[in-house]
Design a protein around this motif. Structure first.
Motif, short mmCIF file in Angstrom:
data_model
loop_
_atom_site.label_atom_id
_atom_site.label_comp_id
_atom_site.label_asym_id
_atom_site.label_seq_id
_atom_site.Cartn_x
_atom_site.Cartn_y
_atom_site.Cartn_z
N GLN A 159 15.34 6.31 4.97
CA GLN A 159 15.17 5.37 3.86
C GLN A 159 14.11 4.32 4.18
N LEU A 160 14.15 3.81 5.40
CA LEU A 160 13.17 2.80 5.78
C LEU A 160 11.75 3.36 5.74
N MET A 161 11.58 4.60 6.20
CA MET A 161 10.23 5.19 6.18
C MET A 161 9.78 5.48 4.76
N ARG A 162 10.68 5.89 3.88
CA ARG A 162 10.30 6.15 2.49
C ARG A 162 9.92 4.86 1.77
N GLN A 163 10.51 3.74 2.20
CA GLN A 163 10.19 2.45 1.60
C GLN A 163 8.94 1.81 2.21
N ASP A 164 8.50 2.33 3.33
CA ASP A 164 7.32 1.78 4.00
C ASP A 164 6.07 2.12 3.20
N PRO A 165 5.32 1.11 2.74
CA PRO A 165 4.13 1.40 1.91
C PRO A 165 2.98 2.07 2.67
#
Length: 406
Positions: free
Chosen positions: A39-45
């Motif tokens: 989730q954190l990587m998918r949210q990382d722009p």
């Protein structure tokens, strides 16, 4: 950075940005974090959507250090002089020189002084230089100016950097039986990043025409043997092949071609990172001049495949490579498989230095397979010296009938 009285001096190297590299953190679904890292990587722009675990990002980052400079690239630098005081400064002269191991180059766009520089104003300049030497380079930036009180001041700053070698180029020469010369160039990328090889060409010397042997013709279109995307990865090596043929006006002059050692020079153009271009041109490539002795015998015409026990024609070229006139006699000696058709011991006449003659001969083979043409003897009646020529060339002898009939 240098602060000197009224002026503030800044020098920065201009380079292209680089793609942002992220460090993905992953774990198994059954582990304690579960899908939290995902989730954190998918949210990382900065990550690529749908490929978050790849280290390559979508953003660009500015260079954080001076970086590497390679031979053949263009060195660019931004120079700024800012008036940090509350007084007007006059007669400002900014000079930028590049000191190498062999020369000192002036890179300043203008050598004229600026009449005055008001407070909080600046003088900007961008310099460019195609790097043509490896080793230590020193950028010497100097500023001279006059204060409002009429005092003349001068200061300078040194920026030292190393120019590295981007490619390792090795060459090999192959001298054919004719006057053709084949050049193999081995080019290795010794940098830490991939290169796009835009052009690798050979500029021949004035006596030769060059044919590039790095293309494959398919459907009337030429395609590089290395594919459409010609990338050279770090520490990878690639071989390029070229064929050089003497120009017609020089091909007839055996003495000139024999002594030619200068072949030409390689011109290499590549791109790195986001299109930064580099170019290298080698010095004149030289080969060892082939030694042909007094007489050179080569074949101008010979078939690839012949029929068993059927005569076939060849054309020999005899060249006088000595500095004296020869009176030649031709003798033809049969071998176990090769038989000569014609008169042995005939006079060929006198041959001047550097001259040549074409000699048509007829041969037949009594044995199948790959056979060597051997058994020619040339005798110079002036010196009573005989020159023997064996294994001149090879032909494939086949049987035109069925296997039972042969």
């Amino acid at each position: 950075l240098t602060v000197n009285m009224s002026l503030y001096f800044t020098v920065m190297r201009l380079t292209k940005p680089t793609l942002f590299t992220n460090l993905p953190a992953t774990c198994e679904d059954r582990d304690l974090p579960g899908d939290l890292f995902g989730q954190l990587m998918r949210q990382d722009p900065s990550t690529i959507k749908g490929a978050e675990t790849l280290m390559l990002g979508e953003m660009l980052t500015l260079p954080q250090n001076f970086g590497n400079i390679f031979l053949g690239e263009t060195f660019s630098s931004y120079i700024s002089v800012h008036n940090d005081s509350s007084q007007v400064v006059k007669d400002i002269l900014v000079k930028a020189d590049l000191q190498t191991s062999s020369q000192r180059l002036n890179l300043s766009a203008s050598n004229s002084a600026v009449a005055e520089l008001k407070p909080e104003c600046c003088i900007d300049d961008v310099i460019h230089h195609e790097v043509k030497e490896i080793g230590t380079h020193i950028l010497v930036c100097a500023v001279s100016y006059t204060t409002q009180q009429g005092e003349k001041l001068y200061f300078r700053k040194f920026f030292k950097f190393q120019v590295l070698k981007p490619l390792d180029v090795k060459t090999k020469f192959y001298n054919a039986e004719t006057d053709e010369v084949f050049l193999e160039a081995q080019i290795q990328n010794i940098t830490t990043s991939p290169m796009f090889m835009e052009k690798v060409s050979l500029e021949p010397s004035m006596m030769y025409n060059v044919t590039e042997l790095n293309m494959v013709t398919q459907a009337d279109k030429g395609e590089s043997t290395f594919g459409k995307m010609s990338y050279l990865q770090p520490m990878d090596t690639r071989q390029y092949l070229y064929c050089l043929k003497p120009k017609p006006e020089y091909a007839e002059k055996a003495g000139i071609i024999k002594g030619v050692t200068v072949i030409g020079k390689l011109d290499i153009v590549w791109k790195t990172n986001l299109g930064e271009r580099g170019r290298l041109q080698t010095s004149q490539l030289q080969r060892m001049a082939p030694g042909y002795g007094d007489i050179r015998l080569s074949l101008d015409l010979i078939p690839d495949t012949v029929n068993l026990e059927e005569p076939f024609d060849i054309i020999c070229k005899i060249t006088n490579c000595s500095e004296r006139t020869m009176d030649l006699v031709l003798e033809m000696c049969n071998t176990s498989s090769i038989h000569w058709c014609g008169i042995s011991g005939r006079q060929l006449g006198k041959l001047s230095p550097g001259a040549f003659l074409s000699l048509p001969l007829t041969v037949l083979s009594s044995v199948q397979g790959l056979q060597s043409i051997s058994g020619l003897r040339l005798t110079d009646t002036f010196l009573k010296r005989t020159y023997e020529y064996d294994d001149i060339a090879q032909v494939c002898v086949v049987c035109p009938f069925t296997s039972n009939e042969c």
